[in-house]
Write an enzyme that holds these catalytic residues in place. Structure first.
Site, short mmCIF file in Angstrom:
data_model
loop_
_atom_site.label_atom_id
_atom_site.label_comp_id
_atom_site.label_asym_id
_atom_site.label_seq_id
_atom_site.Cartn_x
_atom_site.Cartn_y
_atom_site.Cartn_z
N ASN A 10 31.65 42.38 35.63
CA ASN A 10 32.31 43.65 35.27
C ASN A 10 32.41 43.68 33.75
O ASN A 10 33.22 42.98 33.17
CB ASN A 10 33.71 43.69 35.92
CG ASN A 10 34.55 44.85 35.42
OD1 ASN A 10 34.02 45.79 34.82
ND2 ASN A 10 35.85 44.78 35.67
N LYS A 12 33.46 45.99 31.91
CA LYS A 12 34.59 46.81 31.43
C LYS A 12 34.11 47.73 30.31
O LYS A 12 32.99 48.22 30.36
CB LYS A 12 35.74 45.90 30.97
CG LYS A 12 36.10 44.84 31.99
CD LYS A 12 37.40 44.17 31.69
CE LYS A 12 37.61 43.02 32.64
NZ LYS A 12 38.98 42.57 32.71
N GLU A 95 43.04 47.38 36.31
CA GLU A 95 43.17 48.07 35.01
C GLU A 95 43.17 49.58 35.22
O GLU A 95 43.82 50.32 34.48
CB GLU A 95 42.05 47.61 34.06
CG GLU A 95 42.33 46.19 33.57
CD GLU A 95 41.12 45.41 33.12
OE1 GLU A 95 40.04 45.99 32.95
OE2 GLU A 95 41.27 44.19 32.96
N SER A 209 39.64 35.24 35.50
CA SER A 209 39.38 34.09 34.63
C SER A 209 38.40 33.08 35.23
O SER A 209 38.54 31.87 35.03
CB SER A 209 40.70 33.39 34.25
OG SER A 209 41.49 34.27 33.47
N GLY A 230 34.86 39.08 34.65
CA GLY A 230 34.99 39.97 33.50
C GLY A 230 34.43 39.32 32.26
O GLY A 230 33.23 39.33 32.01
C1 PEP Z 1 38.02 41.50 35.99
O1 PEP Z 1 38.44 42.28 35.17
O2 PEP Z 1 37.55 41.94 37.04
C2 PEP Z 1 38.09 40.07 35.70
C3 PEP Z 1 38.04 39.25 36.70
O3 PEP Z 1 38.24 39.70 34.36
P1 PEP Z 1 38.22 38.21 33.77
O4 PEP Z 1 37.10 37.46 34.44
O5 PEP Z 1 37.98 38.41 32.31
O6 PEP Z 1 39.55 37.62 34.09
#
Ligand code: PEP
Length: 253
Positions: A10, A12, A95, A209, A230
């Protein structure tokens, strides 16, 4: 679990055409690592260009508007992202739920519109830290699933659920493997209640994460069918590190 692990990036609100080289490199990696299903969801502006780079990986949107078209300045419909080359969309990301006040009912409208346009779906659910501390995580996720998932056994094959604890997104913090497994088992039971036998085949991704160095552990938890990633999906090097961890999972996982 019979389906291949599904690793989805993702992006974003990151990425201009300068990032197409990363998309190309991720796709070439996906061609080598066919034990894993790989996809990325770039911003709307890059869907068409990423699709052109993608020989093998899936390409998705991060959101769609529920209406087919009309007076919705700045929004993008499911048919539009499909036309740009998307084969799935994420809906209900935390989000969007937080920044745009999206309720479960709104997420459900979006999910239905996406399916009607011929897109597959990744529906995100997950509790806040406050809700977890109050012992309400499972109840919150249950409500999100009941309220956001379109019903009908025949739809199950088009749907993926992503469990993303809000407090783990972009923070470098992750739940324990036992907590991930417990929540994924809870989600599985709920999916079977909603979709009957077909609910057993719905993939449940973990998100929050995930990095190359913790991916193997998180992906090996019970009922984890892949990851929604993400930050670590923004370079081919780190994203493919996670794809490699998924490819190395024991076969019967
Ligand atoms: C996400 O936004 O879907 C996500 C999992 O972000 P991150 O991996 O940066 O925590």
């Amino acid at each position: 679990m019979s389906k291949r692990p599904y690793i989805v990036g993702n992006w974003k609100m990151h990425g201009t055409r300068a990032m197409l080289a990363e998309a190309r490199a991720i796709d070439r990696g996906a061609e080598r690592l066919t034990k894993v299903e790989v996809a990325i969801a770039p911003p709307f502006t890059l869907i068409h260009a990423v699709r052109k780079e993608a020989e093998l990986m899936g390409v998705g949107a991060q959101d769609v508007h529920p209406a087919e078209g009309g007076a919705h300045t700045g929004d993008v419909s499911a048919a539009m992202v499909k036309d740009a080359g998307a084969d799935f969309t994420i809906v209900g990301h935390s989000e969007r739920r937080a920044d745009h006040g999206e309720s479960n009912a709104r997420v459900l409208e979006k999910a239905k519109a996406a399916l009607a346009a011929g897109l597959n779906l990744i529906v995100c659910v997950g509790e806040t830290e406050e809700e977890r501390d109050a012992g309400k995580a499972e109840a919150v996720v249950s409500r999100q699933l009941s309220g956001s998932l379109p019903t009908g056994e025949e739809l199950a094959e088009k749907i993926t659920v992503a469990y993303e604890p809000v407090w783990a997104i972009g923070t470098g913090r992750t739940p324990t493997v036992d907590d991930v497994a417990a929540m994924h088992r809870h989600i599985r039971a709920k999916l079977v209640a909603i979709y009957g036998e077909a609910g057993a085949g719905v993939r449940i991704l973990y998100g929050g994460s995930v990095k190359p160095d913790n991916a193997a552990e998180l992906l090996s938890a019970d009922e984890v069918g892949g990851a929604l990633v993400g930050g670590a999906s923004l370079t081919a090097e780190s994203f493919l590190g996670i794809v490699i961890a998924a490819a190395d999972l024991p076969r019967d996982h």
